[in-house]
Write an enzyme that holds these catalytic residues in place. Structure first.
Site, PDB file in Angstrom:
ATOM      1  N   SER A  64      43.352  38.578  42.095  1.00 38.09           N
ATOM      2  CA  SER A  64      43.299  37.130  41.850  1.00 38.09           C
ATOM      3  C   SER A  64      41.895  36.548  41.756  1.00 38.09           C
ATOM      4  O   SER A  64      41.743  35.416  41.313  1.00 38.09           O
ATOM      5  CB  SER A  64      44.022  36.386  42.973  1.00 38.09           C
ATOM      6  OG  SER A  64      45.339  36.167  42.616  1.00 38.09           O
ATOM      7  N   LYS A  67      41.031  35.270  38.522  1.00 40.29           N
ATOM      8  CA  LYS A  67      41.584  33.992  38.043  1.00 40.29           C
ATOM      9  C   LYS A  67      40.508  32.922  37.962  1.00 40.29           C
ATOM     10  O   LYS A  67      40.489  32.109  37.041  1.00 40.29           O
ATOM     11  CB  LYS A  67      42.678  33.489  39.002  1.00 40.29           C
ATOM     12  CG  LYS A  67      43.922  34.338  39.059  1.00 40.29           C
ATOM     13  CD  LYS A  67      44.847  33.815  40.172  1.00 40.29           C
ATOM     14  CE  LYS A  67      46.121  34.619  40.302  1.00 40.29           C
ATOM     15  NZ  LYS A  67      46.917  34.211  41.464  1.00 40.29           N
ATOM     16  N   TYR A 191      47.452  40.064  31.449  1.00 37.06           N
ATOM     17  CA  TYR A 191      47.015  39.385  32.675  1.00 37.06           C
ATOM     18  C   TYR A 191      46.914  40.394  33.835  1.00 37.06           C
ATOM     19  O   TYR A 191      45.959  40.381  34.618  1.00 37.06           O
ATOM     20  CB  TYR A 191      47.992  38.243  33.004  1.00 37.06           C
ATOM     21  CG  TYR A 191      47.967  37.813  34.450  1.00 37.06           C
ATOM     22  CD1 TYR A 191      46.934  37.015  34.933  1.00 37.06           C
ATOM     23  CD2 TYR A 191      48.964  38.229  35.343  1.00 37.06           C
ATOM     24  CE1 TYR A 191      46.895  36.646  36.273  1.00 37.06           C
ATOM     25  CE2 TYR A 191      48.937  37.858  36.674  1.00 37.06           C
ATOM     26  CZ  TYR A 191      47.901  37.078  37.136  1.00 37.06           C
ATOM     27  OH  TYR A 191      47.854  36.725  38.453  1.00 37.06           O
ATOM     28  N   TYR A 243      44.894  30.586  48.349  1.00 38.46           N
ATOM     29  CA  TYR A 243      46.355  30.541  48.369  1.00 38.46           C
ATOM     30  C   TYR A 243      46.814  29.301  49.136  1.00 38.46           C
ATOM     31  O   TYR A 243      46.178  28.247  49.070  1.00 38.46           O
ATOM     32  CB  TYR A 243      46.931  31.826  48.975  1.00 38.46           C
ATOM     33  CG  TYR A 243      46.479  33.082  48.256  1.00 38.46           C
ATOM     34  CD1 TYR A 243      46.738  33.257  46.898  1.00 38.46           C
ATOM     35  CD2 TYR A 243      45.805  34.088  48.917  1.00 38.46           C
ATOM     36  CE1 TYR A 243      46.337  34.396  46.233  1.00 38.46           C
ATOM     37  CE2 TYR A 243      45.412  35.247  48.256  1.00 38.46           C
ATOM     38  CZ  TYR A 243      45.674  35.391  46.929  1.00 38.46           C
ATOM     39  OH  TYR A 243      45.269  36.519  46.281  1.00 38.46           O
ATOM     40  N   VAL A 261      44.618  39.974  46.240  1.00 38.04           N
ATOM     41  CA  VAL A 261      45.428  40.862  47.076  1.00 38.04           C
ATOM     42  C   VAL A 261      44.893  42.294  47.121  1.00 38.04           C
ATOM     43  O   VAL A 261      45.395  43.117  47.875  1.00 38.04           O
ATOM     44  CB  VAL A 261      46.921  40.871  46.650  1.00 38.04           C
ATOM     45  CG1 VAL A 261      47.572  39.531  46.900  1.00 38.04           C
ATOM     46  CG2 VAL A 261      47.088  41.311  45.210  1.00 38.04           C
TER      47      VAL A 261
HETATM   48  N1  GLU Z   1      47.948  40.754  39.982  1.00 43.00           N
HETATM   49  C1  GLU Z   1      48.411  40.014  41.092  1.00 43.00           C
HETATM   50  C2  GLU Z   1      49.605  39.156  40.725  1.00 43.00           C
HETATM   51  O1  GLU Z   1      49.594  38.475  39.776  1.00 43.00           O
HETATM   52  C3  GLU Z   1      47.311  39.168  41.625  1.00 43.00           C
HETATM   53  C4  GLU Z   1      47.741  38.394  42.815  1.00 43.00           C
HETATM   54  C5  GLU Z   1      46.669  38.055  43.772  1.00 43.00           C
HETATM   55  O2  GLU Z   1      45.642  38.714  43.909  1.00 43.00           O
HETATM   56  O3  GLU Z   1      46.887  37.042  44.450  1.00 43.00           O
HETATM   57  O4  GLU Z   1      50.625  39.195  41.389  1.00 43.00           O
END
Ligand code: GLU
Length: 420
Positions: A64, A67, A191, A243, A261
């Site tokens: 994430s 992102k 993604y 989060y 994560v």
């Molecule tokens: N690839 C993971 C997902 O989309 C990333 C989630 C994360 O790191 O919070 O579920």
């Protein structure tokens, strides 16, 4: 002298290493196979100096954390207004993979939850780009930020695709609301590949330091984002980056951050340092337990909380002196330090409350490191008004901290004549 900074980082890491609570993420099967005790901490300064301890060179998937950077890229490519029409910037308080959109607009609440991140991802590269072309554009960005070519963990990517029902459901929901137009399967696959890019804590610290350094990668010198884009990105990271525990994070750490994560957390403190931690044991929100501890300690010990109240501004008028005598006497105001709005207000207040006796005045900026934009305008406006009051105003500015010194009356401020 051997710098105490690495020793301090090692001390913090040792103190946090005793924590063994939390578990690596397992909803992506491959992530559950990592060694849970790996632990690395890295810190990069705005001039590109890197400090690190432990497993800070061990590669893991960015997840994430990507992102935040992909969102920055979407804003860079399309402009903030266009991006805001599809993704809001409100903290959601929901888990990262919540299947929900704003009821009134159909927009995901922010770009740091999966719904927002998938939408942001799909905006990149224009309408004609292929899904993997989009991944490549984001991959390029991540490499530019790290200052090196980053590999992709194909195992983690494939593994995530075997369990991506939730992200596929989110993508279908997004398409039904017109937020994405490509095939949900292809978008989610690209993604997930963005999330499987391999980084180290050292890479992440430098990537964070690029944000800290107003968008310029501190090692390569490449401008990746503009200052405005970084300010926006850091604001969203501060309110939405951790989060559904973003509020706790703001109060206990107070550094714009993003976690993943894979076990990584980045933090970027504007103008100061980029920090990254890697420890795969996660709490119930999906944040690295040791990572949080490291950030809490650094924030507390080093006064890195964004809301840390700076010591009250000292007078920026360092001294005043008179040169020459009689009608030729010049009152020299020596200013010092970094002058922002508050410092400029002090100077203006002093000039307004204690009019100078001498008709000739010199503002000496030799001891000033930086003059922020608003302070520059305020100082120039003060000199314009002083001229209207009959003063002859000069500028001593050997380091050019006030270039183009035009108070707006068409006459640039002149240096002091050498005869004085
Ligand atoms: N690839 C993971 C997902 O989309 C990333 C989630 C994360 O790191 O919070 O579920």
């Amino acid at each position: 002298m051997h710098s105490p900074v690495p020793d301090y980082l090692a001390e913090v890491a040792d103190a946090c290493a005793v924590t063994t609570s939390g578990e690596p993420a397992s909803y992506i099967p491959e992530l559950a196979t990592v060694d849970p005790d790996r632990f690395g901490v890295a810190m990069a300064t705005v001039d590109g100096t890197l400090y690190s301890v432990g497993d800070a060179r061990h590669e893991f998937t960015i997840q994430s954390i990507s992102k935040a950077f992909a969102y920055g890229l979407a804003v860079r490519e399309l402009g903030l207004e266009a991006v805001l029409t599809k993704v809001d910037v409100e903290p959601s308080g929901d888990p990262f993979d919540e299947l929900s959109l704003e009821p009134s607009t159909g927009r995901p609440r922010n770009p740091m939850i999966n719904a927002g991140a998938i939408t942001t991802h799909a905006m990149i590269g224009g309408p004609d780009i292929s899904p993997m072309g989009r991944f490549e554009a984001i991959h390029r960005l991540l490499c530019d930020l790290a200052g090196r070519e980053l590999a992709v963990d194909d195992e983690v990517w494939r593994s995530e695709m075997t369990t991506s029902d939730r992200n596929l459901a989110i993508a279908h929901l997004l398409r039904s609301h017109g937020m994405i137009s490509d095939s949900p399967e292809e978008v989610v696959s690209a993604y997930a590949r963005q999330c499987a890019v391999l980084v180290t804590a050292e890479d992440l610290a430098v990537m964070a330091a690029t944000l800290t350094n107003a968008g310029v990668q501190p090692v390569t010198g490449q401008r990746v984002f503009s200052g405005d884009q970084v300010r926006h990105l850091l604001s969203v990271m501060l309110t939405c980056g951790m989060y559904d525990s973003a509020g706790d994070w703001v109060s206990s750490v107070g550094i714009p951050a993003k976690s993943g994560v894979g076990g990584g957390i980045i933090g970027a403190l504007p103008g100061q340092v980029g920090i990254a931690t890697f420890s795969p044991r996660l709490d119930a929100h999906g944040n690295s337990v040791r990572g949080i501890e490291v950030f809490e300690r650094l924030s507390r010990d080093m006064g890195l909380h964004l809301m840390e109240v700076a010591p009250p501004a000292r007078s920026v008028v360092h001294a005043t002196r008179v040169e020459g005598s009689g009608d030729d006497a010049v009152r020299v105001l020596e200013l010092s330090g970094t002058i922002g709005f508050t410092g400029a207000e002090r100077i203006l207040r002093r000039l307004a409350e204690h009019p100078l006796e001498e008709r000739r005045v010199a503002i000496d900026l030799s001891g000033v490191h930086a003059l922020h934009g608003p302070a520059r305008m305020m100082l120039l406006e003060a000199t314009r008004r002083m001229r209207l009051d009959g003063y002859e105003v000069h500028l001593v500015d050997p380091d050019d901290v006030l270039p183009d010194p035009d108070p707006g009356d068409g006459r640039l401020l002149e240096p002091l004549p050498s005869s004085v």
